[in-house]
Design a protein around this motif. Structure first.
Motif, PDB file in Angstrom:
ATOM      1  N   TYR A  66       0.872  -1.181   0.000  1.00 16.81           N
ATOM      2  CA  TYR A  66       0.000   0.000   0.000  1.00 16.81           C
ATOM      3  C   TYR A  66       0.902   1.222   0.000  1.00 16.81           C
ATOM      4  N   PRO A  67       0.825   2.068  -1.048  1.00 20.27           N
ATOM      5  CA  PRO A  67       1.833   3.112  -1.241  1.00 20.27           C
ATOM      6  C   PRO A  67       1.785   4.263  -0.252  1.00 20.27           C
ATOM      7  N   MET A  68       0.707   4.411   0.512  1.00 16.87           N
ATOM      8  CA  MET A  68       0.590   5.562   1.416  1.00 16.87           C
ATOM      9  C   MET A  68       0.319   5.108   2.854  1.00 16.87           C
ATOM     10  N   PRO A  69       1.265   4.434   3.477  1.00 15.96           N
ATOM     11  CA  PRO A  69       1.022   3.942   4.838  1.00 15.96           C
ATOM     12  C   PRO A  69       0.769   5.056   5.846  1.00 15.96           C
ATOM     13  N   TYR A  70       1.201   6.292   5.525  1.00 16.14           N
ATOM     14  CA  TYR A  70       0.978   7.362   6.496  1.00 16.14           C
ATOM     15  C   TYR A  70      -0.499   7.701   6.622  1.00 16.14           C
ATOM     16  N   PHE A  71      -1.310   7.387   5.600  1.00 19.21           N
ATOM     17  CA  PHE A  71      -2.764   7.550   5.724  1.00 19.21           C
ATOM     18  C   PHE A  71      -3.300   6.656   6.850  1.00 19.21           C
ATOM     19  N   ILE A  72      -2.855   5.404   6.857  1.00 19.97           N
ATOM     20  CA  ILE A  72      -3.329   4.438   7.859  1.00 19.97           C
ATOM     21  C   ILE A  72      -2.893   4.881   9.257  1.00 19.97           C
ATOM     22  N   GLY A  73      -1.611   5.224   9.376  1.00 29.92           N
ATOM     23  CA  GLY A  73      -1.095   5.656  10.669  1.00 29.92           C
ATOM     24  C   GLY A  73      -1.798   6.905  11.183  1.00 29.92           C
TER      25      GLY A  73
END
Length: 410
Positions: A250-257
């Motif tokens: 998933y290219p945008m893990p900072y969204f999840i965090g």
């Protein structure tokens, strides 16, 4: 390709650095208003300046011609602070307001921006940003343009940003609308009409849809909501959660965090971060979203490998294990689905988006239809071949053109 990149760079430099604009720094205290605390005049632009720059942009994004062809005024830009509440406590929030330089009565357009982690990139902190300037220039077509910073940015940067929190989002954005009305009614040369248009992209698309429903349910007698344009929002958070868990990368893990860090701080998720995120990422999470790091910098502290980022227990049991009950409750609480709206609604998305799955917008459109909303009332507009970031400007330009045409009665 090289010439196109150079031309884009030229446009950005031109927009940021060479306006024949006047910056004003006077402050005006307004202690007697219910919402507005203070306002500062930031810049003024002539109609000629606005038209020249928008015409240059239109060579790359032809959709912007709809805006440049409708320019009638210069633009005055203000920064404001206003009163709102967060979890029952008084908060000072902030945002940008742009108005036509010509005296008159105008509708309000509220723009909810997408995901941001940097304090310095908030609208009132970075009003010369390419996107925010483009929004400021929309005032030249005859709108009072409101761009809230969101809580956790601008004047409220001392607190964390409650990312994808429905309650605080709709309350703080609505309170800015009241502050904008006070500014226009009492202190500057324009007056607000009752008519309101709203739009946003990504987090802002979700926020716009939440705002739409909030206004329809609570303020229909005070606000005439004329249209709502929502781009690539994370409307159904359960769907997005399942989508991410099904990916290898998933290219945008900072969204999840960002989402989990917010809900943990809000007290909605009672699980510790280590129940969902593997070490060392679980230990880093609470320190990454302090307003000093960009999404790219936060991504570098995480991993795009879903199996390395997320615990096996959460990946296999997020929907079935009672241990994660507070997670599911939080995701459901802050999601939004279609309802029987009477407001013209535009849903845009990039067909090649790997950050926020396109199917989420398609599902939402079908939910509106299933509730009995006519196809002429809700419109689904794919930006063919565009990824999440690539669709920002085309989506915004198409949405603005659509809104301008509705205001003109077309």
């Amino acid at each position: 390709m090289k010439n196109n990149v150079l031309f884009r760079l030229f446009l950005i430099l031109l927009m940021v650095g060479t306006f024949t604009a006047c910056e004003i720094t006077d402050s005006n205290k307004v202690p007697d208003d219910n919402y507005l605390i203070d306002y500062v005049s930031y810049k003024s632009y002539t109609a000629g300046d606005v038209k020249t720059r928008l015409n240059l942009y239109a060579t790359i994004y032809p959709e912007l011609k709809t805006i440049s062809d409708n320019i009638k005024h210069g633009v005055d830009v203000y920064k404001i602070t206003y009163k709102t509440k967060f979890q029952g406590k008084d908060i000072t929030a902030s945002g940008l307001v742009s108005v036509p330089s010509t005296s008159g009565s105008y509708p309000i357009l509220s723009y909810q921006n997408g995901t941001n982690t940097l304090h310095k990139n908030a609208p009132s902190a970075d009003p010369d940003n390419q996107l925010y300037q483009m929004l400021e220039f929309v005032a030249a077509t005859g709108f009072i343009v409101s761009v809230p910073d969101y809580l956790g940015f601008g004047a409220s940067s001392g607190m964390y940003h409650p990312y994808y929190d429905k309650k605080s989002t709709v309350e703080s954005v609505t309170d800015m609308l009241w502050a904008v009305k006070e500014l226009a009614n009492n202190y500057i040369h324009v007056a607000p009409k009752k008519d309101l248009y709203i739009m946003g992209y990504s987090q802002g698309g979700w926020a716009t849809l939440q705002l739409q429903k909030h206004i329809e349910e609570n303020y229909s007698s005070d606000i005439s909501l004329r249209a709502s344009a929502c781009g690539s929002g994370g409307y159904d958070l359960r769907f997005i959660n399942n989508y991410i868990l099904a990916q290898t990368d998933y290219p945008m893990p900072y969204f999840i965090g960002y989402l989990f860090n917010s809900y943990i701080k809000l007290g909605e998720i009672t699980n510790p971060a280590s129940d969902v995120f593997k070490s060392p990422y679980s230990d880093r999470l609470s320190k990454l979203y302090d307003g000093s790091k960009s999404g790219e910098e936060i991504n570098a502290q995480l991993t795009t490998k879903v199996a390395d980022l997320i615990t096996d227990e959460y990946r296999s049991g997020s929907n079935t294990n009672s241990k994660f009950g507070s997670v599911i409750i939080s995701l459901n609480k802050n999601s939004i689905s279609g309802w029987k709206t009477n407001v013209p609604t535009l849903l845009t998305y990039g067909t090649a988006d790997t950050y926020v799955p396109p199917q989420g917008s398609v599902n939402l459109y079908n939910e509106f239809l299933a509730k009995g909303v006519a196809t002429g009332k809700v419109t689904l507009l794919p930006i063919v071949g565009a990824g999440h970031n690539e669709a920002i400007i085309p989506s915004g330009a198409a949405s603005l053109g659509w809104i301008i045409n509705i205001e003109k009665g077309q």
